[in-house]
Design an enzyme around this catalytic site. Structure first.
Site, short mmCIF file in Angstrom:
data_model
loop_
_atom_site.label_atom_id
_atom_site.label_comp_id
_atom_site.label_asym_id
_atom_site.label_seq_id
_atom_site.Cartn_x
_atom_site.Cartn_y
_atom_site.Cartn_z
N ILE A 188 48.03 27.95 54.20
CA ILE A 188 49.28 28.38 53.54
C ILE A 188 49.06 28.14 52.05
O ILE A 188 48.88 27.00 51.62
CB ILE A 188 50.52 27.56 53.96
CG1 ILE A 188 50.76 27.60 55.47
CG2 ILE A 188 51.76 28.09 53.21
CD1 ILE A 188 52.01 26.81 55.92
N ASP A 189 49.05 29.19 51.28
CA ASP A 189 49.00 29.01 49.82
C ASP A 189 50.43 29.20 49.31
O ASP A 189 50.97 30.31 49.38
CB ASP A 189 48.05 30.01 49.16
CG ASP A 189 47.93 29.71 47.67
OD1 ASP A 189 47.58 28.57 47.33
OD2 ASP A 189 48.22 30.60 46.87
N ASP B 95 41.89 28.66 46.93
CA ASP B 95 43.00 29.35 46.25
C ASP B 95 42.52 30.68 45.65
O ASP B 95 43.31 31.61 45.49
CB ASP B 95 43.53 28.52 45.07
CG ASP B 95 44.05 27.16 45.49
OD1 ASP B 95 44.86 27.10 46.41
OD2 ASP B 95 43.63 26.15 44.87
N GLU C 121 41.20 24.06 53.56
CA GLU C 121 41.85 23.04 52.74
C GLU C 121 42.23 21.80 53.55
O GLU C 121 42.02 20.67 53.09
CB GLU C 121 43.12 23.61 52.10
CG GLU C 121 43.87 22.57 51.29
CD GLU C 121 45.08 23.10 50.55
OE1 GLU C 121 45.53 24.23 50.84
OE2 GLU C 121 45.56 22.38 49.66
N ASP D 17 42.60 29.08 52.93
CA ASP D 17 43.83 28.37 52.58
C ASP D 17 44.88 28.79 53.60
O ASP D 17 45.37 29.93 53.58
CB ASP D 17 44.29 28.71 51.15
CG ASP D 17 45.36 27.74 50.67
OD1 ASP D 17 46.05 27.16 51.54
OD2 ASP D 17 45.50 27.56 49.45
N THR E 62 52.66 26.09 49.75
CA THR E 62 53.36 25.21 50.71
C THR E 62 54.72 24.75 50.17
O THR E 62 55.69 24.65 50.93
CB THR E 62 52.47 24.00 51.04
OG1 THR E 62 51.29 24.48 51.66
CG2 THR E 62 53.15 23.03 51.99
C1 IPD Z 1 49.05 25.67 45.34
C2 IPD Z 1 49.60 27.02 44.94
C3 IPD Z 1 50.29 26.94 43.60
C4 IPD Z 1 49.37 26.41 42.53
C5 IPD Z 1 48.80 25.07 42.94
C6 IPD Z 1 48.08 25.19 44.29
P1 IPD Z 1 48.99 25.05 47.97
O1 IPD Z 1 48.38 25.73 46.58
O2 IPD Z 1 48.59 27.99 44.86
O3 IPD Z 1 50.70 28.22 43.18
O4 IPD Z 1 50.07 26.27 41.33
O5 IPD Z 1 47.90 24.65 41.95
O6 IPD Z 1 47.57 23.95 44.67
O7 IPD Z 1 48.92 23.57 47.77
O8 IPD Z 1 50.34 25.56 48.17
O9 IPD Z 1 47.97 25.53 48.96
CA CA Z 2 46.44 26.69 47.71
CA CA Z 3 47.37 25.33 51.04
#
Ligand code: IPD
Ligand code: CA
Ligand code: CA
Length: 286
Positions: free
Chosen positions: A107-108, A233, A78, A105, A110
């Site tokens: 950190i999913d 994701d 990402e 990813d 963030t």
């Molecule tokens: C997000 C998370 C969140 C989701 C967002 C994503 P990130 O990823 O998965 O739960 O609702 O659409 O973008 O930006 O924290 O890697």
């Molecule tokens: Ca994510």
């Molecule tokens: Ca992320």
């Protein structure tokens, strides 16, 4: 020795899965040490799309570890891609024919990480010519690691994971997200939230798509959907669910592939009902 010459040194002979597990665990443990110690939060595509130096550091660590073992493999991470849905789709398209592509990813979740809300994960998948063959989602807060290998099942700490048994929305716990794309994806997803919340037992929006998907695999949720996600994701979580007996498609019911952005993932038994509700609410895309 080959023809009198020393063979090049190749680090270890670890399996893809072992490298995915070790890498996700190392990155996750490092991230956890940084909780509450973030110097700077920047925004990307929208004011709700956050990135920190920990996201970037985690991705660097992951890249270095993967390339140490597999220097010829490609990595789609990402933080190596320009912000926004178009750039993400383009980057994926440019790499989707690679023989081995790691999809990361770092950190999913963030936003959760920034606020100290303990629900975030590291998601690492490996695709072979576009098909996901390994998926790992690691939750450092609970030290929970979910791993799947194509055709070999999915596991949580050595125990096979299985999707839940609920066969109706009315008795199902279902999750979704509030996407950072406020003009497009969020508007559509809110229509789904409005339509689904009176029909399900309850909705959860905990802020990490990858971890929500792992929870569907583990039977803790019966379904998850979200509009406007990226390949990193979904990829690892999708394999976890498929290998746990569940179903992953786009929100119109077409089979999952890496390019899917509007995802619907369930225990299989509520898939059709969830799809019908989203379609009736005009919440399958934008
Ligand atoms: C997000 C998370 C969140 C989701 C967002 C994503 P990130 O990823 O998965 O739960 O609702 O659409 O973008 O930006 O924290 O890697
Ligand atoms: Ca994510
Ligand atoms: Ca992320």
């Amino acid at each position: 020795m080959v023809n009198g010459e020393a063979e090049p040194f190749v680090v270890g002979s670890k399996s893809f899965t072992a490298v995915a597990i070790n890498t996700a665990a190392k990155a996750g443990q490092w991230i956890k040490t940084k909780l509450g110690d973030i110097n700077r939060v920047d925004t990307k595509f929208s004011s709700q799309d956050l990135v920190t130096e920990v996201d970037k550091g985690s991705e660097k660590l992951i890249r270095n570890l993967i390339l140490t073992h597999f220097p010829d493999h490609s990595i789609l991470g990402e933080e190596g891609v320009a912000p926004g849905p178009e750039a993400s789709a383009k980057a994926l398209q440019a790499m989707s024919d690679e023989e081995y592509l790691w999809i990361v990813d770092p950190i999913d979740g963030t936003t959760n990480f920034v606020h100290g809300f303990p629900f975030y994960s590291v998601s690492i998948a490996l695709a072979h010519r576009g098909e996901v063959i390994v998926g790992v989602v690691y939750d450092p807060t609970r030290d929970e690691l979910f791993v799947a290998e194509k055709g070999k099942g999915a596991y949580r700490h050595g125990k096979k994971t299985e999707v839940s048994l609920e066969d109706q929305l009315s008795v199902s716990l279902v999750a979704t997200g509030f996407p950072a794309d406020r003009q497009g994806a969020l508007v559509t997803n809110l229509k789904g939230v409005q339509a689904l919340s009176p029909k399900v037992r309850n909705l959860r929006v905990a802020g990490s798509a990858a971890l929500h998907l792992a929870y569907v695999a583990a039977g803790r949720l019966s379904g998850f959907w979200e509009i406007g996600l990226n390949s990193w994701d979904i990829a690892a979580g999708a394999l976890l669910i498929q290998e746990s007996g569940g179903q992953v498609t786009d929100t119109e019911g077409k089979p999952y592939n890496l390019a899917v952005r509007n995802v619907m993932a369930t225990n299989g038994k509520i898939h059709a009902e969830l799809g019908q509700e989203l379609a009736a609410a005009e919440a399958t895309g934008f």
